[in-house]
Design a protein around this motif. Structure first.
Motif, PDB file in Angstrom:
ATOM      1  N   GLY A   8       0.772  -1.233   0.000  1.00 19.85           N
ATOM      2  CA  GLY A   8       0.000   0.000   0.000  1.00 19.85           C
ATOM      3  C   GLY A   8       0.806   1.286   0.000  1.00 19.85           C
ATOM      4  N   SER A   9       2.132   1.194  -0.017  1.00 16.98           N
ATOM      5  CA  SER A   9       2.978   2.387  -0.020  1.00 16.98           C
ATOM      6  C   SER A   9       3.048   3.012  -1.410  1.00 16.98           C
ATOM      7  N   LYS A  10       3.662   4.182  -1.488  1.00 14.79           N
ATOM      8  CA  LYS A  10       3.835   4.927  -2.736  1.00 14.79           C
ATOM      9  C   LYS A  10       4.747   4.158  -3.693  1.00 14.79           C
ATOM     10  N   MET A  11       4.446   4.258  -4.992  1.00 10.76           N
ATOM     11  CA  MET A  11       5.310   3.664  -6.017  1.00 10.76           C
ATOM     12  C   MET A  11       5.896   4.794  -6.855  1.00 10.76           C
ATOM     13  N   GLU A  12       7.146   4.617  -7.285  1.00 10.65           N
ATOM     14  CA  GLU A  12       7.817   5.609  -8.115  1.00 10.65           C
ATOM     15  C   GLU A  12       8.185   5.006  -9.465  1.00 10.65           C
ATOM     16  N   ALA A  13       8.135   5.835 -10.509  1.00  6.53           N
ATOM     17  CA  ALA A  13       8.428   5.381 -11.869  1.00  6.53           C
ATOM     18  C   ALA A  13       9.922   5.321 -12.115  1.00  6.53           C
ATOM     19  N   GLY A  14      10.324   4.413 -12.983  1.00  8.48           N
ATOM     20  CA  GLY A  14      11.714   4.275 -13.407  1.00  8.48           C
ATOM     21  C   GLY A  14      11.771   3.396 -14.636  1.00  8.48           C
ATOM     22  N   PHE A  15      12.927   2.781 -14.899  1.00  8.46           N
ATOM     23  CA  PHE A  15      13.053   1.877 -16.045  1.00  8.46           C
ATOM     24  C   PHE A  15      14.074   0.800 -15.734  1.00  8.46           C
ATOM     25  N   VAL A  16      14.011  -0.284 -16.510  1.00  5.87           N
ATOM     26  CA  VAL A  16      14.951  -1.386 -16.390  1.00  5.87           C
ATOM     27  C   VAL A  16      16.071  -1.126 -17.389  1.00  5.87           C
ATOM     28  N   LEU A  17      17.301  -1.160 -16.927  1.00  5.67           N
ATOM     29  CA  LEU A  17      18.458  -0.852 -17.773  1.00  5.67           C
ATOM     30  C   LEU A  17      18.904  -2.080 -18.552  1.00  5.67           C
ATOM     31  N   GLU A  18      19.181  -1.885 -19.838  1.00  5.35           N
ATOM     32  CA  GLU A  18      19.697  -2.926 -20.712  1.00  5.35           C
ATOM     33  C   GLU A  18      21.085  -2.482 -21.175  1.00  5.35           C
ATOM     34  N   VAL A  19      22.097  -3.318 -20.943  1.00  4.49           N
ATOM     35  CA  VAL A  19      23.460  -3.000 -21.365  1.00  4.49           C
ATOM     36  C   VAL A  19      23.854  -3.973 -22.467  1.00  4.49           C
ATOM     37  N   ASP A  20      24.279  -3.421 -23.617  1.00  6.32           N
ATOM     38  CA  ASP A  20      24.614  -4.242 -24.772  1.00  6.32           C
ATOM     39  C   ASP A  20      25.894  -3.726 -25.406  1.00  6.32           C
ATOM     40  N   GLY A  21      26.959  -4.467 -25.264  1.00  4.23           N
ATOM     41  CA  GLY A  21      28.221  -4.080 -25.880  1.00  4.23           C
ATOM     42  C   GLY A  21      28.741  -2.736 -25.422  1.00  4.23           C
TER      43      GLY A  21
END
Length: 71
Positions: A8-21
């Protein structure tokens, strides 16, 4: 404000990092099942690709991921 479905707590937006070469970018959802490609590892040509947005709970760390088409 988005609330965590677990605690029930606050959620914050972000992204999943993809590392390629050595390059870093946001991860993407790709349409269909993976098909091997000799040159690129996985065939992507002609498939829809949508950046993944992730929501993280500030308290328990629960993650939800969304692949929303840009409007």
């Amino acid at each position: 404000m988005t609330r965590c479905p677990k605690c029930g707590s606050k959620m914050e937006a972000g992204f999943v990092l993809e590392v390629d070469g050595g390059s870093a970018k946001p991860a993407r959802w790709v349409e269909g099942m993976p098909e091997r490609s000799f040159w690129t590892g996985i065939r992507l040509k002609g498939r829809a690709q949508i950046p993944i947005t992730a929501m993280r709970c500030v308290r328990c760390g629960f993650l939800e991921q969304y692949a929303r088409r840009p409007e």
